[in-house]
Design an enzyme around this catalytic site. Structure first.
Site, PDB file in Angstrom:
ATOM      1  N   HIS A   2       4.953 -13.215  -0.412  1.00  0.00           N
ATOM      2  CA  HIS A   2       5.890 -12.117  -0.219  1.00  0.00           C
ATOM      3  C   HIS A   2       5.702 -11.131  -1.360  1.00  0.00           C
ATOM      4  O   HIS A   2       5.716 -11.520  -2.529  1.00  0.00           O
ATOM      5  CB  HIS A   2       7.328 -12.638  -0.205  1.00  0.00           C
ATOM      6  CG  HIS A   2       8.351 -11.551  -0.174  1.00  0.00           C
ATOM      7  ND1 HIS A   2       8.429 -10.635   0.848  1.00  0.00           N
ATOM      8  CD2 HIS A   2       9.329 -11.225  -1.048  1.00  0.00           C
ATOM      9  CE1 HIS A   2       9.436  -9.798   0.602  1.00  0.00           C
ATOM     10  NE2 HIS A   2       9.989 -10.136  -0.548  1.00  0.00           N
ATOM     11  N   HIS A   4       6.375  -6.823  -2.746  1.00  0.00           N
ATOM     12  CA  HIS A   4       7.124  -5.573  -2.610  1.00  0.00           C
ATOM     13  C   HIS A   4       6.161  -4.403  -2.775  1.00  0.00           C
ATOM     14  O   HIS A   4       6.438  -3.451  -3.484  1.00  0.00           O
ATOM     15  CB  HIS A   4       8.252  -5.514  -3.641  1.00  0.00           C
ATOM     16  CG  HIS A   4       9.246  -6.596  -3.464  1.00  0.00           C
ATOM     17  ND1 HIS A   4       9.294  -7.694  -4.290  1.00  0.00           N
ATOM     18  CD2 HIS A   4      10.213  -6.777  -2.535  1.00  0.00           C
ATOM     19  CE1 HIS A   4      10.254  -8.501  -3.878  1.00  0.00           C
ATOM     20  NE2 HIS A   4      10.833  -7.970  -2.815  1.00  0.00           N
ATOM     21  N   GLU A  29     -12.169  -0.583   9.675  1.00  0.00           N
ATOM     22  CA  GLU A  29     -13.011  -1.721   9.323  1.00  0.00           C
ATOM     23  C   GLU A  29     -12.209  -2.876   8.718  1.00  0.00           C
ATOM     24  O   GLU A  29     -12.483  -4.043   8.982  1.00  0.00           O
ATOM     25  CB  GLU A  29     -14.103  -1.269   8.348  1.00  0.00           C
ATOM     26  CG  GLU A  29     -15.092  -2.343   7.973  1.00  0.00           C
ATOM     27  CD  GLU A  29     -15.944  -2.838   9.134  1.00  0.00           C
ATOM     28  OE1 GLU A  29     -16.521  -3.941   8.991  1.00  0.00           O
ATOM     29  OE2 GLU A  29     -16.045  -2.164  10.173  1.00  0.00           O
ATOM     30  N   HIS A  79      11.387  -2.597   2.237  1.00  0.00           N
ATOM     31  CA  HIS A  79      11.428  -3.763   1.360  1.00  0.00           C
ATOM     32  C   HIS A  79      10.021  -4.210   0.955  1.00  0.00           C
ATOM     33  O   HIS A  79       9.668  -4.162  -0.202  1.00  0.00           O
ATOM     34  CB  HIS A  79      12.176  -4.897   2.067  1.00  0.00           C
ATOM     35  CG  HIS A  79      12.309  -6.146   1.269  1.00  0.00           C
ATOM     36  ND1 HIS A  79      13.523  -6.740   1.035  1.00  0.00           N
ATOM     37  CD2 HIS A  79      11.397  -6.921   0.655  1.00  0.00           C
ATOM     38  CE1 HIS A  79      13.342  -7.831   0.310  1.00  0.00           C
ATOM     39  NE2 HIS A  79      12.046  -7.956   0.063  1.00  0.00           N
TER      40      HIS A  79
END
Length: 156
Positions: A2, A4, A29, A79
């Site tokens: 995860h 940001h 590509e 986010h």
């Protein structure tokens, strides 16, 4: 993984109405770097709305992962991104490829181009090789507006 990422966050805002459920990208590509996609595939990356805390994203994440099984990432509006793979190394490589694709989509939008629009000319296109039904109608015309009714090229 995860992150940001600035490009992931901005990619969720390419639809100024902030109602699009997906970001579509094709004919780049780096699509080969995100797993199970080729240059001329149309990658659909689901976008979910952010919540006050990440634990509240679980239901939305579960739903879009099932709805878009060919994509191994989910964008969270304003986010960031969640990316997964068979190993952390694969997920990291794919996260870098997605980030490149998001940067490309943002720059294409600045140029008035829709990153999900199949080019009419100047690139390899399967529909030019195919004869038969709808062969006279370019793929790009058929794909101009996404299933949510949003045409990125008209929102520049």
């Amino acid at each position: 993984i995860h992150t940001h990422s600035m490009y992931a966050q901005l990619a969720t805002l390419l639809d100024p109405t902030e109602t699009s459920k997906v970001l579509r990208i094709t004919h780049l590509e780096m699509l080969k770097g995100v797993g199970n996609h080729a240059y001329d595939d149309i990658l659909e990356i689901p976008i979910i709305d952010n919540r006050p805390s990440e634990d509240l994203l679980a239901d939305q994440l579960e739903s879009v992962i099932q709805e878009y099984p060919n994509c191994n990432c989910v964008l969270v509006r304003r986010h960031g991104i969640y990316v997964w793979g068979d190993s952390w190394e694969q997920a990291k490589t794919q996260a870098e490829s997605f980030d490149y694709l998001f940067q490309s989509a943002i720059e294409m939008k600045k140029m008035g181009l829709d990153p999900g629009f199949v080019p009419l000319h100047g690139t390899y296109r399967v529909d030019e090789e195919l004869a038969g039904e709808d062969a006279n109608e370019p793929t790009a015309k058929r794909l101009k507006t996404n299933k949510d009714g949003w045409n990125a090229a008209s929102n520049v």
